[in-house]
Design an enzyme around this catalytic site. Structure first.
Site, PDB file in Angstrom:
ATOM      1  N   GLU A 156       1.853  -0.381   9.808  1.00 40.17           N
ATOM      2  CA  GLU A 156       0.491  -0.443   9.832  1.00 40.17           C
ATOM      3  C   GLU A 156      -0.281   0.514  10.398  1.00 40.17           C
ATOM      4  O   GLU A 156      -1.336   0.278  11.305  1.00 40.17           O
ATOM      5  CB  GLU A 156       0.125  -1.802  10.464  1.00 40.17           C
ATOM      6  N   ARG A 168      21.489 -10.443  38.911  1.00 45.62           N
ATOM      7  CA  ARG A 168      22.557  -9.325  38.895  1.00 45.62           C
ATOM      8  C   ARG A 168      22.447  -8.825  40.492  1.00 45.62           C
ATOM      9  O   ARG A 168      21.474  -8.455  40.876  1.00 45.62           O
ATOM     10  CB  ARG A 168      22.292  -8.134  38.031  1.00 45.62           C
ATOM     11  N   GLN A 187      17.443  -0.152  30.645  1.00 43.60           N
ATOM     12  CA  GLN A 187      17.703   0.611  31.835  1.00 43.60           C
ATOM     13  C   GLN A 187      18.244  -0.452  32.952  1.00 43.60           C
ATOM     14  O   GLN A 187      18.941   0.043  33.838  1.00 43.60           O
ATOM     15  CB  GLN A 187      16.534   1.547  32.343  1.00 43.60           C
ATOM     16  N   LEU A 228       0.837  -1.112  -0.049  1.00 44.94           N
ATOM     17  CA  LEU A 228       0.115   0.176   0.016  1.00 44.94           C
ATOM     18  C   LEU A 228       0.896   1.280  -0.058  1.00 44.94           C
ATOM     19  O   LEU A 228       0.686   2.021  -0.872  1.00 44.94           O
ATOM     20  CB  LEU A 228      -0.849   0.062   1.306  1.00 44.94           C
ATOM     21  N   PRO A 260       6.910   5.371  -1.805  1.00 43.33           N
ATOM     22  CA  PRO A 260       8.044   6.301  -1.414  1.00 43.33           C
ATOM     23  C   PRO A 260       7.578   7.581  -0.949  1.00 43.33           C
ATOM     24  O   PRO A 260       8.135   8.380   0.129  1.00 43.33           O
ATOM     25  CB  PRO A 260       8.909   6.502  -2.686  1.00 43.33           C
ATOM     26  N   ILE A 303       7.851  -2.586   1.975  1.00 41.45           N
ATOM     27  CA  ILE A 303       7.146  -3.855   1.564  1.00 41.45           C
ATOM     28  C   ILE A 303       7.823  -5.154   2.219  1.00 41.45           C
ATOM     29  O   ILE A 303       9.026  -5.580   1.796  1.00 41.45           O
ATOM     30  CB  ILE A 303       6.751  -3.921   0.191  1.00 41.45           C
ATOM     31  N   THR A 304       7.228  -5.484   3.181  1.00 44.85           N
ATOM     32  CA  THR A 304       7.899  -7.019   3.935  1.00 44.85           C
ATOM     33  C   THR A 304       7.679  -7.961   2.886  1.00 44.85           C
ATOM     34  O   THR A 304       6.506  -8.393   2.335  1.00 44.85           O
ATOM     35  CB  THR A 304       6.798  -7.229   5.092  1.00 44.85           C
TER      36      THR A 304
END
Length: 379
Positions: free
Chosen positions: A363, A268, A336, A125, A128, A157-158
């Site tokens: 999307e 940690r 973080q 869809l 550029p 476009i995937t």
């Protein structure tokens, strides 16, 4: 609405989780580094029925619903947002468009191969120069006898390079006419139809992205999906369902970041104890856990409406907007919590954050979702 997972959904979740741990996690950093699209893994997911999840069995699909579909994307997102995005785009955009708007002949021709993974699907869809402003698309199709001649380009476009089947929206009428856009299905190898890979993406790098180029591409009138001039309306319906896809994937990425944070915070130690015992860290984890749960509930609400064939424009936008923003927040908080280590690729926080960032854009941006929501609540 009952959002409790039934036994089938639990089995599907476990199957996808096991598959992701075995087939995706060991390779995802290499794929990310090299921007490699693992087509072989996609085809394995086709064998598992994950590339035609809600397509009826008569067309080669799994015949499941949107609860199962959302569950699959959540499990994939926990491990790799790039692979999850590829599964989402294949299912909800290309395959979904043909299923919901194609003729019976088109469904029988294309859906079995898409659902099995024999063929990879793309959907176009964006252009550029037109993203959210899709009504100003410049790619055109001009009638020539019983054929159409397509010229122009589609961007971001995937699967644009690897796809065997592409569904594209092009202008067949006047500019800005909502009845002047039509959907075409185009097969790989059609003369004049080519693609160029887009490189150096920030995130979801295991999902292939490309620009589609149309240079006097001739296609038959049989390639039109639905009626001429109805393509834009079709696309808006497809994007309603597509918001569930991105919401579910966002939930997965967010949960992956949250789980990695919990694991790290327990291991940690600073000042003689695990950092999870410090309120500053505990509160971060509490916020992440709460917002992930809320995002999942919004997503399953939209999935419920989709299953019931009820309007979901507002609820789909709710889910996509909130879940995508939560994914970014969880990725950021994970970094973080892991501090200096989180800033390196040796730890997962930075990849979760990079993958999450697309979710607020693809999307329909977060800003577009707020436009959709505001219009719906002010009707």
């Amino acid at each position: 609405m009952n959002f409790e997972r039934d036994e089938n959904q639990k089995m599907i979740a476990q199957m996808v989780r096991d598959f992701a741990e075995k087939e995706i996690r060991p390779h995802m950093n290499k794929w990310d580094e090299e921007e490699f699209f693992p087509v072989d893994v996609m085809k394995k997911m086709g064998d598992l029925g994950l590339l035609g999840i809600y397509i009826p069995e008569e067309y080669g699909g799994s015949g499941m619903g949107y609860f199962e579909y959302a569950t699959v994307l959540m499990e994939l997102g926990r491990v790799c947002g790039g692979v999850g995005l590829s599964v989402a785009a294949h299912n909800s955009l290309c395959t979904g468009h043909i299923y919901y708007h194609g003729s019976e002949a088109q469904k029988k021709k294309y859906l079995p191969k898409l659902a099995s993974g024999e063929h990879i699907g793309a959907w176009g869809l964006t252009e550029p120069n037109t993203g959210s402003d899709a009504m100003r698309m410049k790619t055109t199709a001009v009638k020539d006898g019983d054929d159409w001649i397509i010229n122009g380009a589609k961007n971001w476009i995937t699967h644009g390079l690897s796809a065997d089947i592409s569904v594209v929206l092009v202008r067949t009428g006047e500019l800005l006419d909502s009845n002047g856009v039509s959907a075409f299905v185009i097969e790989k190898g059609t003369p004049g139809f080519s693609a160029v890979k887009i490189k150096d993406k920030f995130g979801v790098r295991a999902s292939e992205t490309a620009e589609l180029i149309f240079d006097n591409v001739r296609v038959s009138n049989d390639n039109v999906l639905g009626e001429v001039g109805q393509g834009f309306k079709q696309a808006m319906q497809i994007l309603d369902g597509g918001r569930i896809s991105i919401a579910a994937l966002s939930c997965g990425v967010a949960r992956g970041a949250y789980e990695a944070s919990v694991k790290y915070a327990k291991e940690r130690e600073q000042f003689g104890k695990p950092i999870a015992q410090f309120q500053a860290i505990g509160f971060k984890l509490a916020d992440m856990a709460t917002e992930v749960e809320a995002a999942e509930m919004l997503t399953f609400q939209a999935a419920y409406l989709k299953n019931q064939k009820l309007p979901l424009t507002k609820e789909g936008a709710f889910a996509k907007y909130f879940a995508s923003e939560v994914a970014v927040k969880c990725g950021n908080e994970a970094m973080q919590i892991m501090a200096g280590y989180g800033y390196t690729k040796e730890y997962p926080a930075e990849k979760f954050l990079r993958d999450a960032r697309l979710m607020t854009i693809g999307e329909g941006t977060s800003e577009i979702q707020k436009i959709v929501i505001s219009r719906e609540i002010l009707k």
